[in-house]
Design a protein around this motif. Structure first.
Motif, PDB file in Angstrom:
ATOM      1  N   UNK A  38       0.818  -1.316   0.011  1.00 26.88           N
ATOM      2  CA  UNK A  38       0.032   0.045   0.162  1.00 26.88           C
ATOM      3  C   UNK A  38       0.905   1.176   0.102  1.00 26.88           C
ATOM      4  N   UNK A  39       0.837   2.105  -1.163  1.00 29.69           N
ATOM      5  CA  UNK A  39       1.780   3.272  -1.210  1.00 29.69           C
ATOM      6  C   UNK A  39       1.508   4.351  -0.184  1.00 29.69           C
ATOM      7  N   UNK A  40       0.125   4.249   0.076  1.00 34.06           N
ATOM      8  CA  UNK A  40      -0.063   5.358   1.073  1.00 34.06           C
ATOM      9  C   UNK A  40      -0.077   5.085   2.345  1.00 34.06           C
ATOM     10  N   UNK A  41       0.477   3.831   2.943  1.00 34.81           N
ATOM     11  CA  UNK A  41       0.645   3.543   4.382  1.00 34.81           C
ATOM     12  C   UNK A  41       2.170   3.052   4.726  1.00 34.81           C
ATOM     13  N   UNK A  42       2.544   2.998   5.871  1.00 39.16           N
ATOM     14  CA  UNK A  42       3.728   2.528   5.898  1.00 39.16           C
ATOM     15  C   UNK A  42       5.018   3.368   5.484  1.00 39.16           C
ATOM     16  N   UNK A  43       6.073   2.616   5.471  1.00 40.37           N
ATOM     17  CA  UNK A  43       7.174   3.303   4.984  1.00 40.37           C
ATOM     18  C   UNK A  43       8.045   2.100   4.432  1.00 40.37           C
ATOM     19  N   UNK A  44       8.137   2.248   2.907  1.00 44.44           N
ATOM     20  CA  UNK A  44       8.763   1.031   2.253  1.00 44.44           C
ATOM     21  C   UNK A  44       9.180   1.322   1.027  1.00 44.44           C
ATOM     22  N   UNK A  45      10.379   0.359   0.658  1.00 45.02           N
ATOM     23  CA  UNK A  45      10.635   0.404  -0.881  1.00 45.02           C
ATOM     24  C   UNK A  45      10.849  -1.040  -1.124  1.00 45.02           C
ATOM     25  N   UNK A  46      10.299  -1.261  -2.462  1.00 47.90           N
ATOM     26  CA  UNK A  46      10.470  -2.838  -3.183  1.00 47.90           C
ATOM     27  C   UNK A  46      10.730  -2.537  -4.677  1.00 47.90           C
ATOM     28  N   UNK A  47      11.640  -3.069  -5.018  1.00 49.37           N
ATOM     29  CA  UNK A  47      11.795  -3.032  -6.528  1.00 49.37           C
ATOM     30  C   UNK A  47      11.561  -1.682  -7.012  1.00 49.37           C
ATOM     31  N   UNK A  48      10.652  -1.487  -8.187  1.00 50.47           N
ATOM     32  CA  UNK A  48      10.171  -0.234  -8.539  1.00 50.47           C
ATOM     33  C   UNK A  48       8.813   0.207  -7.829  1.00 50.47           C
ATOM     34  N   UNK A  49       8.551  -0.041  -6.809  1.00 52.98           N
ATOM     35  CA  UNK A  49       7.629   0.388  -5.988  1.00 52.98           C
ATOM     36  C   UNK A  49       8.104   1.160  -4.591  1.00 52.98           C
ATOM     37  N   UNK A  50       7.361   1.883  -4.115  1.00 52.71           N
ATOM     38  CA  UNK A  50       7.621   2.492  -2.865  1.00 52.71           C
ATOM     39  C   UNK A  50       6.491   3.329  -2.173  1.00 52.71           C
TER      40      UNK A  50
END
Length: 291
Positions: A179-191
């Motif tokens: 979920x791009x609008x929640x949490x704090x993360x980056x994975x591959x070409x998504x964040x």
């Protein structure tokens, strides 16, 4: 043409230590004044120039070049080196220099992606343990302040992406994928937005009760190495920029590293910035261990 650029940069370097005006260069005056305000002095300046692009248009030639500025700062008995990467463009007519100016890349931090994370519905009942290694975070900030780790995506407005990388290297755990609008993360070409958007990271640090957590403090001298400063240059409530604390000056005030306008050991207040306004507001976050 290279010799003319070299001569200009040499005169610019001389202006910082002799306080001469160079073609009405406001930046020199502003930086000298900002240093004096905190009882510091620029005692030596070194500039390394690198041409990055050249374009010919009839009798006109346009050359883009980077200038790696290094300032030796003296404050009380302490001396340290501040570094910044500037981007310039020189204009020539029939091989004669008639204009050279800095490209104010720092201004682009005022126009970030306008999407923010929404933390209102995030579940915070899952405890994620971690120990924040401040030394590792700072070492990463020192290693990559003027370059880009190929393991991560590079953004045009890269300040928050850089800070997120530093925090993650220090041990802060990602959460919230996909979920791009929640949490704090980056994975591959998504964040997540909080990974890459300045205001979203500020909101996340203000509210997170799981995974990466921080506590807001009232004064910059309360910050430790590896902590984060957020900047609202316009004072409109939307934060534009983030930095990480990598050192302290002689009075115990933070020195910071940053991307977008790549800087190292820069004084935290950014009063010499082209983006600075009298309405600027700051938020100071100290990262919490959650072992």
């Amino acid at each position: 043409m290279k010799d003319q650029i070299k001569a200009y940069i040499e005169s610019l370097v001389e202006a910082y230590v002799k306080e001469n005006d160079v073609r009405g260069n406001e930046k020199v005056t502003k930086k000298i004044a900002a240093a004096a305000k905190r009882n510091a002095e620029i005692v030596k300046v070194k500039a390394i120039t690198n041409i990055t692009d050249k374009r010919q248009d009839d009798d006109h030639t346009y050359i883009k070049y980077d200038v790696h500025m290094q300032y030796l700062i003296k404050q009380k008995e302490k001396m340290y080196v501040e570094e910044q990467l500037e981007h310039h463009i020189a204009s020539f007519y029939k091989n004669k220099l008639y204009d050279t100016r800095e490209i104010e890349h720092e201004d682009i931090i005022l126009n970030p992606e306008k999407t923010d994370a929404d933390f209102s519905s995030v579940r915070e009942d899952v405890r994620i343990s971690y120990s924040y290694d401040r030394l590792k975070a700072v070492q990463y900030a020192e290693r990559w302040w003027n370059s880009y780790n190929p393991a991560y995506k590079k953004f045009e407005v890269d300040c928050t992406n850089f800070i997120s990388q530093c925090l993650h290297t220090g041990g802060a755990p990602m959460r919230g994928y996909p979920n791009k609008s929640q949490g704090w993360w980056m994975r591959g070409n998504s964040w997540s937005y909080s990974w890459s958007v300045a205001n979203s990271l500020r909101l996340y640090l203000s509210t997170s009760k799981s995974g990466l957590q921080a506590r807001e403090v009232s004064s910059p001298d309360e910050l430790q190495l590896g902590d984060v400063i957020c900047y609202d240059f316009q004072g409109d409530g939307r934060f534009d920029h983030n930095t990480i604390v990598t050192g302290k000056d002689a009075y115990g005030m933070p020195l910071v590293n940053a991307h977008t306008y790549n800087s190292r050991m820069r004084y935290w207040a950014y009063e010499d910035s082209s983006a600075y306004t009298p309405n600027i507001k700051y938020k100071f976050f100290t990262i919490i261990d959650n072992a």
